[in-house]
Write a protein that holds these residues in place. Structure first.
Motif, PDB file in Angstrom:
ATOM      1  N   SER A 160       6.532   8.526   5.369  1.00 33.94           N
ATOM      2  CA  SER A 160       7.148   9.834   5.501  1.00 33.94           C
ATOM      3  C   SER A 160       7.724  10.220   4.143  1.00 33.94           C
ATOM      4  O   SER A 160       8.217   9.373   3.399  1.00 33.94           O
ATOM      5  N   LYS A 161       7.609  11.484   3.827  1.00 31.14           N
ATOM      6  CA  LYS A 161       8.111  11.986   2.551  1.00 31.14           C
ATOM      7  C   LYS A 161       9.634  12.012   2.604  1.00 31.14           C
ATOM      8  O   LYS A 161      10.214  12.486   3.579  1.00 31.14           O
ATOM      9  N   PRO A 162      10.300  11.525   1.551  1.00 27.90           N
ATOM     10  CA  PRO A 162      11.764  11.543   1.558  1.00 27.90           C
ATOM     11  C   PRO A 162      12.294  12.974   1.458  1.00 27.90           C
ATOM     12  O   PRO A 162      11.664  13.838   0.844  1.00 27.90           O
TER      13      PRO A 162
ATOM     14  N   SER B 127      15.054  15.959   0.330  1.00 26.75           N
ATOM     15  CA  SER B 127      15.740  16.280  -0.928  1.00 26.75           C
ATOM     16  C   SER B 127      17.044  15.505  -1.034  1.00 26.75           C
ATOM     17  O   SER B 127      17.406  15.025  -2.100  1.00 26.75           O
ATOM     18  N   ALA B 128      17.750  15.379   0.081  1.00 29.27           N
ATOM     19  CA  ALA B 128      19.014  14.638   0.082  1.00 29.27           C
ATOM     20  C   ALA B 128      18.787  13.168  -0.268  1.00 29.27           C
ATOM     21  O   ALA B 128      19.574  12.580  -1.020  1.00 29.27           O
ATOM     22  N   GLU B 129      17.714  12.576   0.275  1.00 32.52           N
ATOM     23  CA  GLU B 129      17.412  11.172  -0.048  1.00 32.52           C
ATOM     24  C   GLU B 129      17.112  11.005  -1.531  1.00 32.52           C
ATOM     25  O   GLU B 129      17.516  10.025  -2.153  1.00 32.52           O
ATOM     26  N   LEU B 130      16.397  11.973  -2.106  1.00 32.23           N
ATOM     27  CA  LEU B 130      16.032  11.876  -3.525  1.00 32.23           C
ATOM     28  C   LEU B 130      17.235  12.079  -4.427  1.00 32.23           C
ATOM     29  O   LEU B 130      17.298  11.529  -5.521  1.00 32.23           O
ATOM     30  N   THR B 131      18.236  12.836  -3.983  1.00 27.85           N
ATOM     31  CA  THR B 131      19.423  13.045  -4.819  1.00 27.85           C
ATOM     32  C   THR B 131      20.233  11.765  -4.923  1.00 27.85           C
ATOM     33  O   THR B 131      20.945  11.574  -5.900  1.00 27.85           O
TER      34      THR B 131
ATOM     35  N   ASP C 269      17.856   4.359   1.787  1.00 28.62           N
ATOM     36  CA  ASP C 269      17.771   4.284   3.245  1.00 28.62           C
ATOM     37  C   ASP C 269      17.588   2.859   3.767  1.00 28.62           C
ATOM     38  O   ASP C 269      17.444   2.645   4.966  1.00 28.62           O
ATOM     39  N   GLY C 270      17.587   1.881   2.867  1.00 31.87           N
ATOM     40  CA  GLY C 270      17.455   0.490   3.283  1.00 31.87           C
ATOM     41  C   GLY C 270      16.034   0.057   3.592  1.00 31.87           C
ATOM     42  O   GLY C 270      15.800  -1.072   4.009  1.00 31.87           O
ATOM     43  N   SER C 271      15.057   0.946   3.355  1.00 37.60           N
ATOM     44  CA  SER C 271      13.657   0.629   3.670  1.00 37.60           C
ATOM     45  C   SER C 271      12.994  -0.232   2.605  1.00 37.60           C
ATOM     46  O   SER C 271      11.937  -0.787   2.833  1.00 37.60           O
ATOM     47  N   GLY C 272      13.602  -0.287   1.425  1.00 36.38           N
ATOM     48  CA  GLY C 272      12.983  -1.011   0.317  1.00 36.38           C
ATOM     49  C   GLY C 272      11.986  -0.171  -0.452  1.00 36.38           C
ATOM     50  O   GLY C 272      11.399  -0.636  -1.427  1.00 36.38           O
ATOM     51  N   ARG C 273      11.757   1.089  -0.013  1.00 37.83           N
ATOM     52  CA  ARG C 273      10.802   1.956  -0.703  1.00 37.83           C
ATOM     53  C   ARG C 273      11.337   2.348  -2.086  1.00 37.83           C
ATOM     54  O   ARG C 273      12.540   2.442  -2.292  1.00 37.83           O
ATOM     55  N   VAL C 274      10.396   2.568  -3.001  1.00 40.25           N
ATOM     56  CA  VAL C 274      10.735   2.924  -4.380  1.00 40.25           C
ATOM     57  C   VAL C 274      10.102   4.269  -4.715  1.00 40.25           C
ATOM     58  O   VAL C 274       8.903   4.475  -4.499  1.00 40.25           O
TER      59      VAL C 274
ATOM     60  N   VAL D 133       7.285  13.568  -6.407  1.00 44.12           N
ATOM     61  CA  VAL D 133       7.768  12.186  -6.365  1.00 44.12           C
ATOM     62  C   VAL D 133       6.771  11.386  -5.540  1.00 44.12           C
ATOM     63  O   VAL D 133       6.328  11.830  -4.484  1.00 44.12           O
ATOM     64  N   ILE D 134       6.409  10.237  -6.044  1.00 44.11           N
ATOM     65  CA  ILE D 134       5.532   9.329  -5.305  1.00 44.11           C
ATOM     66  C   ILE D 134       6.412   8.193  -4.793  1.00 44.11           C
ATOM     67  O   ILE D 134       7.233   7.651  -5.538  1.00 44.11           O
ATOM     68  N   VAL D 135       6.235   7.843  -3.530  1.00 45.82           N
ATOM     69  CA  VAL D 135       7.049   6.789  -2.928  1.00 45.82           C
ATOM     70  C   VAL D 135       6.147   5.625  -2.534  1.00 45.82           C
ATOM     71  O   VAL D 135       5.103   5.827  -1.903  1.00 45.82           O
TER      72      VAL D 135
END
Length: 82
Positions: A5-7, A9-13, A38-43, A55-57
């Motif tokens: 799922s795409k993060p 805007s709030a997650e990216l800030t 978010d604790g997912s470990g995604r970068v 942004v690429i996650v």
């Protein structure tokens, strides 16, 4: 690559973006990366000159595979400059 799922805007800030110290003299054309909070470990990865751009996650496993390849020299391309 897995579907994610795409993060928002709030997650990216809230991402603590990092630029390699080896890129400091690169004229500002750098890649920034940072973990999502978010604790997912995604970068998340983005271009430093376009912080509001795409942004690429990556999942933690994808990121670790990439970093492992870098450390093993898999991306040491031959110098083609003249």
């Amino acid at each position: 690559m897995q579907e994610h799922s795409k993060p928002s805007s709030a997650e990216l800030t809230s991402v603590a973006w990092h630029i390699s110290t080896k890129s400091e003299n690169g004229g500002g054309s750098c890649v920034e990366a940072g973990p999502l909070a978010d604790g997912s470990g995604r970068v998340a990865v983005r271009h430093s000159r376009r912080p509001g751009g795409e942004v690429i996650v990556y999942t933690r496993a994808e990121w670790e595979a990439f970093i492992g390849g870098v450390k093993d020299g898999e991306f040491d391309f031959p110098d083609t400059s003249c």
